[in-house]
Design an enzyme around this catalytic site. Sequence first.
Site: not given
Length: 135
Positions: A13, A87, A91
């Site tokens: 997050c 959120c 990645c």
Amino acid sequence: MQASVTPSVLFVCVHNAGRSQMAAGFLRALAGDRVQVFSAGSEPADRLNPVAVAAMAEVGIDITANEPRILTTDAVKAADVVITMGCGDTCPIFPGKRYEDWDLTDPAGLPIDEVRPIRDEIRARVEALVTELTS
């Protein structure tokens, strides 16, 4: 006979101060040493969300010693499962990894009465994850 490998989970997050820390706390508590647990964020806060800490304490899980950590490519490479918390954090994508996005309300700035349902939803998702990873 093949040795079993302990699965690893990375919760991500942006600030790594609320949702991802609660998820990591639940996974550590529920899976013990059967799963390796990590959490990180692209823009880590300087401390955990105190309301998230209080909400977890209500269910007997102490996350006060945790610290927000920076998300690294190596952390993603090392994880078997990478879970973002709804959120918008991104990645690096590596083949062979399992990626999930849990669409969860951000507890930042919310009173504890509004954080409890978020905590409880995280717990339910983590319980399902534990079952999947350890069965």
